[in-house]
Design a protein around this motif. Structure first.
Motif, PDB file in Angstrom:
ATOM      1  N   MET A 199       0.828  -1.209   0.000  1.00 44.09           N
ATOM      2  CA  MET A 199       0.000   0.000   0.000  1.00 44.09           C
ATOM      3  C   MET A 199       0.864   1.261   0.000  1.00 44.09           C
ATOM      4  N   ILE A 200       1.920   1.276   0.793  1.00 35.36           N
ATOM      5  CA  ILE A 200       2.817   2.438   0.827  1.00 35.36           C
ATOM      6  C   ILE A 200       3.515   2.610  -0.515  1.00 35.36           C
TER       7      ILE A 200
ATOM      8  N   ALA B 266      -4.005 -10.754  14.998  1.00 34.43           N
ATOM      9  CA  ALA B 266      -3.258 -10.776  13.738  1.00 34.43           C
ATOM     10  C   ALA B 266      -4.198 -10.997  12.563  1.00 34.43           C
ATOM     11  N   HIS B 267      -5.156 -11.889  12.723  1.00 35.99           N
ATOM     12  CA  HIS B 267      -6.069 -12.159  11.607  1.00 35.99           C
ATOM     13  C   HIS B 267      -7.058 -11.015  11.397  1.00 35.99           C
ATOM     14  N   ILE B 268      -7.533 -10.421  12.482  1.00 33.24           N
ATOM     15  CA  ILE B 268      -8.437  -9.277  12.337  1.00 33.24           C
ATOM     16  C   ILE B 268      -7.722  -8.117  11.636  1.00 33.24           C
ATOM     17  N   ALA B 269      -6.458  -7.889  11.978  1.00 31.91           N
ATOM     18  CA  ALA B 269      -5.688  -6.839  11.304  1.00 31.91           C
ATOM     19  C   ALA B 269      -5.532  -7.156   9.814  1.00 31.91           C
ATOM     20  N   LEU B 270      -5.277  -8.415   9.484  1.00 31.89           N
ATOM     21  CA  LEU B 270      -5.154  -8.809   8.078  1.00 31.89           C
ATOM     22  C   LEU B 270      -6.463  -8.596   7.334  1.00 31.89           C
ATOM     23  N   VAL B 271      -7.578  -8.953   7.944  1.00 35.86           N
ATOM     24  CA  VAL B 271      -8.883  -8.773   7.303  1.00 35.86           C
ATOM     25  C   VAL B 271      -9.169  -7.293   7.078  1.00 35.86           C
ATOM     26  N   LEU B 272      -8.918  -6.464   8.083  1.00 39.22           N
ATOM     27  CA  LEU B 272      -9.174  -5.028   7.940  1.00 39.22           C
ATOM     28  C   LEU B 272      -8.269  -4.390   6.884  1.00 39.22           C
TER      29      LEU B 272
ATOM     30  N   SER C 299      -6.954  -5.935   4.331  1.00 33.59           N
ATOM     31  CA  SER C 299      -7.381  -6.457   3.032  1.00 33.59           C
ATOM     32  C   SER C 299      -8.619  -5.711   2.530  1.00 33.59           C
ATOM     33  N   ILE C 300      -9.574  -5.488   3.404  1.00 33.42           N
ATOM     34  CA  ILE C 300     -10.774  -4.735   3.027  1.00 33.42           C
ATOM     35  C   ILE C 300     -10.404  -3.296   2.661  1.00 33.42           C
ATOM     36  N   GLY C 301      -9.533  -2.690   3.453  1.00 32.89           N
ATOM     37  CA  GLY C 301      -9.105  -1.323   3.161  1.00 32.89           C
ATOM     38  C   GLY C 301      -8.358  -1.199   1.852  1.00 32.89           C
ATOM     39  N   SER C 302      -7.541  -2.184   1.518  1.00 34.94           N
ATOM     40  CA  SER C 302      -6.802  -2.109   0.258  1.00 34.94           C
ATOM     41  C   SER C 302      -7.722  -2.270  -0.944  1.00 34.94           C
ATOM     42  N   VAL C 303      -8.734  -3.129  -0.832  1.00 32.41           N
ATOM     43  CA  VAL C 303      -9.683  -3.271  -1.938  1.00 32.41           C
ATOM     44  C   VAL C 303     -10.498  -1.992  -2.099  1.00 32.41           C
ATOM     45  N   ILE C 304     -10.921  -1.405  -0.998  1.00 31.06           N
ATOM     46  CA  ILE C 304     -11.689  -0.144  -1.062  1.00 31.06           C
ATOM     47  C   ILE C 304     -10.820   0.961  -1.668  1.00 31.06           C
TER      48      ILE C 304
END
Length: 97
Positions: free
Chosen positions: A23-24, A78-84, A86-91
């Motif tokens: 993302m960066i 760790a998994h919740i951070a990955l999910v968030l 992932s959702i943020g990168s798609v958005i």
């Protein structure tokens, strides 16, 4: 089961760090060139990371049902951070395209 949780937590942390790095890198490249191919490439990476996150959610749900939250805090966060991420990168990719 503890070794499995630690391995899955490490995988989630590594994927989260890789996604943040991508993302960066995307933001730097997008501001420097403003090229449409960069957005397409980032969108494809975001979709692939979303699919990987979805696949990793299956064992996460299994472990969450089998064990309680108190026994899996690192894996949970760790998994919740990955999910968030992932959702943020798609958005982000869809909003910029």
């Amino acid at each position: 089961m503890d070794k499995f949780k630690k391995i899955m937590a490490i995988i989630s942390i590594v994927l989260s760090l890789m996604l943040v790095w991508i993302m960066i890198d995307f933001m730097i490249a997008y501001n420097a060139t403003n090229d449409g191919w960069i957005i397409l490439g980032y969108l494809l990476i975001a979709i692939i990371m979303g699919i990987v996150t979805t696949v990793l959610t299956i064992p996460f749900i299994y472990v969450l049902i089998k064990q309680k939250y108190q026994n899996m805090k690192l894996y949970f966060y760790a998994h919740i951070a990955l999910v968030l991420l992932s959702i943020g990168s798609v958005i982000l990719a869809v909003a910029l395209s």
